[in-house]
Design a protein around this motif. Structure first.
Motif, PDB file in Angstrom:
ATOM      1  N   LEU A 152       0.813  -1.208   0.000  1.00  0.00           N
ATOM      2  CA  LEU A 152       0.000   0.000   0.000  1.00  0.00           C
ATOM      3  C   LEU A 152       0.850   1.262   0.000  1.00  0.00           C
ATOM      4  CD1 LEU A 152      -2.701  -1.129   2.584  1.00  0.00           C
ATOM      5  CD2 LEU A 152      -2.943  -1.008   0.094  1.00  0.00           C
ATOM      6  N   GLN A 153       2.086   1.146   0.444  1.00  0.00           N
ATOM      7  CA  GLN A 153       3.036   2.257   0.442  1.00  0.00           C
ATOM      8  C   GLN A 153       4.307   1.822  -0.251  1.00  0.00           C
ATOM      9  OE1 GLN A 153       2.571   5.443   1.825  1.00  0.00           O
ATOM     10  NE2 GLN A 153       0.443   4.884   2.278  1.00  0.00           N
ATOM     11  N   VAL A 154       4.972   2.747  -0.935  1.00  0.00           N
ATOM     12  CA  VAL A 154       6.249   2.462  -1.586  1.00  0.00           C
ATOM     13  C   VAL A 154       7.244   3.539  -1.179  1.00  0.00           C
ATOM     14  CG1 VAL A 154       5.574   3.746  -3.672  1.00  0.00           C
ATOM     15  CG2 VAL A 154       7.394   2.038  -3.786  1.00  0.00           C
ATOM     16  N   THR A 155       8.480   3.149  -0.928  1.00  0.00           N
ATOM     17  CA  THR A 155       9.514   4.084  -0.486  1.00  0.00           C
ATOM     18  C   THR A 155      10.514   4.332  -1.607  1.00  0.00           C
ATOM     19  OG1 THR A 155       9.314   3.306   1.798  1.00  0.00           O
ATOM     20  CG2 THR A 155      11.311   4.527   1.233  1.00  0.00           C
ATOM     21  N   VAL A 156      10.728   5.586  -1.935  1.00  0.00           N
ATOM     22  CA  VAL A 156      11.677   5.983  -2.979  1.00  0.00           C
ATOM     23  C   VAL A 156      12.612   7.040  -2.399  1.00  0.00           C
ATOM     24  CG1 VAL A 156      11.943   6.932  -5.294  1.00  0.00           C
ATOM     25  CG2 VAL A 156       9.941   5.523  -4.757  1.00  0.00           C
ATOM     26  N   PHE A 157      13.909   6.724  -2.378  1.00  0.00           N
ATOM     27  CA  PHE A 157      14.913   7.642  -1.820  1.00  0.00           C
ATOM     28  C   PHE A 157      14.546   8.088  -0.403  1.00  0.00           C
ATOM     29  CE2 PHE A 157      15.127   8.542  -6.501  1.00  0.00           C
ATOM     30  CZ  PHE A 157      16.337   7.869  -6.720  1.00  0.00           C
ATOM     31  N   GLY A 158      14.063   7.136   0.368  1.00  0.00           N
ATOM     32  CA  GLY A 158      13.746   7.439   1.758  1.00  0.00           C
ATOM     33  C   GLY A 158      12.402   8.113   1.976  1.00  0.00           C
ATOM     34  N   LEU A 159      11.688   8.425   0.884  1.00  0.00           N
ATOM     35  CA  LEU A 159      10.377   9.062   0.996  1.00  0.00           C
ATOM     36  C   LEU A 159       9.279   8.041   0.717  1.00  0.00           C
ATOM     37  CD1 LEU A 159      11.098  12.398  -0.934  1.00  0.00           C
ATOM     38  CD2 LEU A 159      11.067  12.053   1.549  1.00  0.00           C
ATOM     39  N   SER A 160       8.226   8.075   1.523  1.00  0.00           N
ATOM     40  CA  SER A 160       7.130   7.123   1.385  1.00  0.00           C
ATOM     41  C   SER A 160       5.988   7.735   0.582  1.00  0.00           C
ATOM     42  CB  SER A 160       6.617   6.710   2.769  1.00  0.00           C
ATOM     43  OG  SER A 160       5.585   5.761   2.645  1.00  0.00           O
ATOM     44  N   PHE A 161       5.517   6.984  -0.410  1.00  0.00           N
ATOM     45  CA  PHE A 161       4.416   7.437  -1.258  1.00  0.00           C
ATOM     46  C   PHE A 161       3.317   6.371  -1.267  1.00  0.00           C
ATOM     47  CE2 PHE A 161       8.250   9.364  -2.988  1.00  0.00           C
ATOM     48  CZ  PHE A 161       7.882  10.700  -3.113  1.00  0.00           C
ATOM     49  N   PRO A 162       2.055   6.784  -1.348  1.00  0.00           N
ATOM     50  CA  PRO A 162       0.988   5.782  -1.484  1.00  0.00           C
ATOM     51  C   PRO A 162       1.076   5.101  -2.840  1.00  0.00           C
ATOM     52  CG  PRO A 162       0.098   8.004  -1.694  1.00  0.00           C
ATOM     53  CD  PRO A 162       1.528   8.156  -1.272  1.00  0.00           C
ATOM     54  N   MET A 163       0.994   3.783  -2.840  1.00  0.00           N
ATOM     55  CA  MET A 163       1.071   3.032  -4.087  1.00  0.00           C
ATOM     56  C   MET A 163      -0.059   3.426  -5.028  1.00  0.00           C
ATOM     57  SD  MET A 163       2.659   0.875  -5.957  1.00  0.00           S
ATOM     58  CE  MET A 163       3.798  -0.022  -4.888  1.00  0.00           C
ATOM     59  N   MET A 164      -1.205   3.805  -4.458  1.00  0.00           N
ATOM     60  CA  MET A 164      -2.332   4.245  -5.269  1.00  0.00           C
ATOM     61  C   MET A 164      -1.916   5.385  -6.200  1.00  0.00           C
ATOM     62  SD  MET A 164      -5.778   4.120  -5.773  1.00  0.00           S
ATOM     63  CE  MET A 164      -6.517   3.528  -4.257  1.00  0.00           C
ATOM     64  N   GLY A 165      -1.235   6.376  -5.655  1.00  0.00           N
ATOM     65  CA  GLY A 165      -0.802   7.513  -6.462  1.00  0.00           C
ATOM     66  C   GLY A 165       0.211   7.122  -7.516  1.00  0.00           C
ATOM     67  N   VAL A 166       1.113   6.214  -7.180  1.00  0.00           N
ATOM     68  CA  VAL A 166       2.138   5.769  -8.138  1.00  0.00           C
ATOM     69  C   VAL A 166       1.496   5.043  -9.312  1.00  0.00           C
ATOM     70  CG1 VAL A 166       4.159   4.291  -8.456  1.00  0.00           C
ATOM     71  CG2 VAL A 166       3.908   5.620  -6.348  1.00  0.00           C
ATOM     72  N   VAL A 167       0.592   4.108  -9.011  1.00  0.00           N
ATOM     73  CA  VAL A 167      -0.062   3.340 -10.076  1.00  0.00           C
ATOM     74  C   VAL A 167      -0.909   4.258 -10.954  1.00  0.00           C
ATOM     75  CG1 VAL A 167      -1.729   1.506 -10.565  1.00  0.00           C
ATOM     76  CG2 VAL A 167      -0.064   1.215  -8.721  1.00  0.00           C
ATOM     77  N   MET A 168      -1.661   5.164 -10.334  1.00  0.00           N
ATOM     78  CA  MET A 168      -2.469   6.096 -11.121  1.00  0.00           C
ATOM     79  C   MET A 168      -1.594   6.948 -12.026  1.00  0.00           C
ATOM     80  SD  MET A 168      -5.638   7.493  -8.786  1.00  0.00           S
ATOM     81  CE  MET A 168      -4.591   8.384  -7.638  1.00  0.00           C
ATOM     82  N   ALA A 169      -0.493   7.452 -11.497  1.00  0.00           N
ATOM     83  CA  ALA A 169       0.399   8.313 -12.277  1.00  0.00           C
ATOM     84  C   ALA A 169       0.965   7.573 -13.483  1.00  0.00           C
ATOM     85  CB  ALA A 169       1.531   8.836 -11.396  1.00  0.00           C
ATOM     86  N   ILE A 170       1.339   6.308 -13.284  1.00  0.00           N
ATOM     87  CA  ILE A 170       1.929   5.529 -14.378  1.00  0.00           C
ATOM     88  C   ILE A 170       0.921   5.334 -15.506  1.00  0.00           C
ATOM     89  CG2 ILE A 170       2.777   3.241 -15.033  1.00  0.00           C
ATOM     90  CD1 ILE A 170       4.082   3.079 -12.254  1.00  0.00           C
ATOM     91  N   PHE A 171      -0.256   4.857 -15.168  1.00  0.00           N
ATOM     92  CA  PHE A 171      -1.209   4.514 -16.222  1.00  0.00           C
ATOM     93  C   PHE A 171      -1.897   5.744 -16.826  1.00  0.00           C
ATOM     94  CE2 PHE A 171      -0.777   0.359 -14.177  1.00  0.00           C
ATOM     95  CZ  PHE A 171      -0.550  -0.416 -15.313  1.00  0.00           C
ATOM     96  N   LEU A 172      -2.087   6.789 -16.047  1.00  0.00           N
ATOM     97  CA  LEU A 172      -2.605   8.027 -16.630  1.00  0.00           C
ATOM     98  C   LEU A 172      -1.594   8.627 -17.596  1.00  0.00           C
ATOM     99  CD1 LEU A 172      -4.379   9.735 -13.584  1.00  0.00           C
ATOM    100  CD2 LEU A 172      -5.467   8.910 -15.671  1.00  0.00           C
ATOM    101  N   SER A 173      -0.315   8.524 -17.263  1.00  0.00           N
ATOM    102  CA  SER A 173       0.736   9.040 -18.160  1.00  0.00           C
ATOM    103  C   SER A 173       0.751   8.272 -19.472  1.00  0.00           C
ATOM    104  CB  SER A 173       2.100   8.949 -17.476  1.00  0.00           C
ATOM    105  OG  SER A 173       2.141   9.743 -16.313  1.00  0.00           O
ATOM    106  N   VAL A 174       0.641   6.946 -19.381  1.00  0.00           N
ATOM    107  CA  VAL A 174       0.604   6.125 -20.594  1.00  0.00           C
ATOM    108  C   VAL A 174      -0.603   6.512 -21.453  1.00  0.00           C
ATOM    109  CG1 VAL A 174       0.249   3.785 -21.477  1.00  0.00           C
ATOM    110  CG2 VAL A 174       1.840   4.178 -19.576  1.00  0.00           C
ATOM    111  N   ALA A 175      -1.760   6.682 -20.805  1.00  0.00           N
ATOM    112  CA  ALA A 175      -2.972   7.030 -21.542  1.00  0.00           C
ATOM    113  C   ALA A 175      -2.858   8.405 -22.191  1.00  0.00           C
ATOM    114  CB  ALA A 175      -4.181   6.990 -20.604  1.00  0.00           C
TER     115      ALA A 175
END
Length: 772
Positions: A152-175
């Motif tokens: 549910l959370q993913v850590t990038v460079f020590g910062l925690s982000f909600p996986m929901m936002g990451v997945v949405m960003a990826i697929f919205l960008s592709v679209a």
């Protein structure tokens, strides 16, 4: 997921993405971006349109429908078959809209009514559509997170982000990249390729499930084990399953007639055909297109139900429930203030000991013995003691994710990846189509008619692309802030009602009735949409606000007398009761009232204000003397007894022998098999009711065996047809002549490119006749 599954998901998407980038070279004008140059053939329209129309969020809804109501309720859809078949074969609304050559619904509305009405309708339509679409990314992203078992959370460079936002960003960008690369061209091409690739994938998933799970020993026993009045198989035993009666059917039929083509989520496909005949035949082919696709989602839902309810899989089913419950709890109750409540829930899951916070709530309905699933009822009730809103969200997400979480535990390596690829195809195809549609409406139906100086083609394409980016950004922000919406169906109803409440009569009347006026259209849209939207909002506010206010103001008795008195002549089909716990009028009834008001007001106001000469429909539809140069003159005969069958089948001078065979095949299948068997079963059961076990065998034949046979044939048929038609599409795009005037503008009730075809004398004569 295994690396093999990830490879199965990644490789097709890379292929689709590269083709999208290549297809952008064919965009040379605004018409290419909005309608793929109007050169698409029937198979491309059918395959691509079907892929775009069946989004991942639609799959989630289909899972919920069949998981909760099974085959029993859907059986009654047979009542709408005759009317739907006639509308399909005759091209009701679809054919005439393509004849107008309008690229958006708003452009048609300006041609038919006025520029002001186009802008007003465009504002309502874009607000309704953009907000309606804005939760698609959240629902789709959550589906993938649960199915892929992502954290549910993913850590990038020590910062925690909600996986929901990451997945949405990826697929919205592709679209966004696909939609902006070439507009409707890249959308149609990629959707068609995704559809062709999906046919064998659907067959593999269906084949695996039906080989692994026996209908007679695994699936049917679970579907048969239901309380009285809540059957998943017997359509005559669903009195406690859902609110269903004759009125529900009447509303559905009424909507088929008067709300045709109203929703514009895939509007780019409505004007993309080579001509009106190809547009209609693309829709006719849709009867056979579904093949394995719809069947697959039905099978997935009932297999998941059997896995969770058949005692044969009891231990595995309980493990799925516990895993889903705990993940959902962490999803909706992530704050530190939920620490103690989560400990109680974890203890309950591990030991079965009910949380202490529920000791005082033994009689609560949420934890009563009637509750179907403790992992839903007990956990939800526990969360409610801390935060009722979070508890509602938990219940909603648990229900939505039950099937995908079950499938993750059922499907093996390889099949897991295949189903994941199908889901991503559906996600991307719907995102691209919706972004393109709503972005185009904002620019074409609000900005373009407001500008005094026309855009250059380059400027217009730039702002169309920026609008698509804007829709994507809004959807991302909205989904991020409101990702845990409790009532998705209610949300869709409210946002859809803004436009759908009164749009239908304006469209149908505009296409078929020459006496319809601008005043009538304004009245219908304002009244219908106002009633529909206001009614649904009243439903939401009734318990907490409206009922208490009526009671405190001393108006409750009069309100009860009025509302219940109105419904009394129509009981038991319409039953309005003023109570404190529920708004007296349900959503279907509100929708019907709004639609009826809009139709009635459109007709009455048009007759009162239609002083001038009737609108020239032939000119709008490019018929007779107004046929565009190079286009075939089509003869439209009046209905007579002699040509009645041809009219029902939609046969015109444009039909080839193959077209007639296709029309007859659809008619025979729809009336002879689908509707014919429906009527026989109703009569048979009225005389001698079937036992539930017979219904199990019937749905095995009608929903599994017959669709499987059709699916084998149509998968090959549409793969070949789609591939050949795709080649023709690129050839036509390479040969087309770009017309910069074909940009969506309207001049004197004519599209700008049509206006250029008329001489000054002809145009002046036409204008004089329309004003006389």
């Amino acid at each position: 997921m295994h690396w093999i599954d990830w490879a199965i998901v990644t490789i097709p998407m890379v292929i689709v993405f590269l083709i999208a980038l290549k297809a952008q070279a064919y965009v040379r004008g605004v018409a290419d971006f909005l309608t793929a140059g109007r050169v698409a053939g029937r198979y491309v329209l059918c395959v691509a349109g079907g892929e775009a129309g069946m989004g991942l969020i639609s799959a989630v809804a289909l899972f919920e429908v069949y998981y909760t109501s099974g085959f029993a309720f859907s059986f009654w859809n047979g009542l709408t078959i005759p009317l739907g078949m006639i509308f399909l074969l005759t091209g009701y609304c679809i054919y005439r809209f393509r004849e107008t050559r309008a690229m958006t619904m708003g452009q048609f509305l300006e041609i038919r009514y006025s520029r002001g009405f186009r802008i007003f309708a465009g504002i309502l339509q874009s607000i309704s559509g953009v907000i309606n679409y804005a939760i698609f990314p959240a629902v789709s992203a959550r589906f993938l997170i649960y199915y892929f078992d992502l954290p549910l959370q993913v850590t990038v460079f020590g910062l925690s982000f909600p996986m929901m936002g990451v997945v949405m960003a990826i697929f919205l960008s592709v679209a966004v990249i696909i939609a902006n690369a070439g507009g409707q061209i890249t959308i149609m091409v990629t959707d068609c390729i995704q559809g062709i690739l999906s046919y064998p994938l659907y067959a593999i998933v269906v084949g695996y499930l039906l080989l692994r799970f026996s209908w007679s020993s695994d699936i049917a026993p679970a579907l048969l084990d239901r309380p009285e009045g809540m059957s998943l198989l017997n359509p005559f035993d669903i009195s406690n399953l859902r609110d269903f009666n004759l009125f529900y059917i009447i509303v559905g039929i009424f909507s088929q007639v008067f709300n045709r083509m109203s929703w514009a989520g895939n509007q780019g496909f409505n004007a993309a055909a080579l001509n009106a005949h190809e547009q209609k035949m693309g829709a006719v082919l849709g009867t056979w297109r579904a093949g394995f696709s719809t069947m697959m989602f039905i099978v997935l839902a009932i297999v998941a139900y059997a896995y969770l309810h058949n005692p044969k899989f009891e231990a595995k089913g309980e493990a799925v429930r516990q895993e889903l419950a705990w993940k959902t709890v962490n999803d909706v109750a992530s704050g530190e203030n939920f620490g103690e409540v989560k400990k109680e829930i974890r203890t309950f899951m591990d030991t079965g000991i009910k949380p202490r916070v529920l000791d005082a709530a033994e009689s609560s309905e949420a934890v009563s013995g009637a509750a179907p699933e403790p992992m839903l009822s007990v956990v939800k009730a526990t969360l409610a003691t801390h935060d009722p809103s979070t508890a509602q969200t938990y219940g909603s997400i648990y229900g939505q994710m039950l099937v995908p979480m079950t499938l993750r535990n059922i499907l093996p390596i390889g099949i897991t990846g295949i189903f994941a690829a199908i889901c991503i195809f559906l996600l991307v195809s719907t995102d691209t189509s919706y972004m393109h549609s709503w972005g185009s409406i904002i620019v074409q139906d609000i900005v373009v008619p407001l500008r005094k100086k026309p855009f250059t083609p380059k400027e217009q394409l730039f702002w169309l692309r920026m609008a698509i980016v804007g829709v994507a950004l809004f959807a991302f922000m909205f989904s991020a802030l409101f990702a845990q919406i409790d009532f998705i169906i209610m949300f869709f109803a409210i946002t859809g009602a803004i436009w759908l409440g009164g749009a239908g009569p304006c469209i149908v009347g505009g296409l078929y009735w020459k006496r319809g006026t601008t005043a009538g259209a304004y009245t219908a849209l304002i009244l219908g949409s106002g009633i529909a939207t206001g009614g649904i909002i009243a439903q939401k506010m009734w318990v907490a606000t409206l009922y208490p206010w009526l009671e405190s103001a001393g108006l409750l008795r009069m309100t009860k007398w009025l509302i219940e008195g109105i419904s009394r002549p129509f009981e038991p089909y319409i039953l309005w009761r003023v109570t404190p716990d529920q708004f007296p009028i349900n959503s279907q009834e509100i929708y019907f009232i709004g639609l009826l008001a809009s139709v009635t007001s459109y007709v009455i106001v048009s007759l009162l204000t239609g002083k001038q000469k009737a609108f020239n429909l032939d000119r709008m539809l490019h018929r007779g003397a107004y046929t565009r140069p190079g286009e075939e003159v089509v003869t439209h005969e009046r209905l007579t007894l002699r040509n009645a069958w041809q009219k029902i089948l939609g046969v015109t001078s444009e039909y080839t022998r193959g077209d007639k065979v296709l029309a007859w095949s659809v008619f025979i299948y729809s009336i002879g098999w689908a509707f014919g068997s429906f009527v026989v079963l109703i009569i048979w059961n009225a005389i001698w009711p079937w036992p539930n076990s017979w219904w199990a065998e019937w749905f095995k034949i009608s929903s599994l065996i017959v669709p499987s046979i059709i699916g084998v044939v149509t998968s090959v048929w549409f793969t070949i047809g789609g591939s050949v038609d795709l080649h023709r599409l690129f050839k036509r795009l390479g040969e087309e002549t770009v017309n910069d005037l074909d940009d969506g503008r309207v001049i004197g009730h004519l599209s700008a490119d049509d206006a250029a075809l008329y001489s000054a004398k002809d145009k002046a004569s036409d204008d004089a006749q329309s004003k006389s």
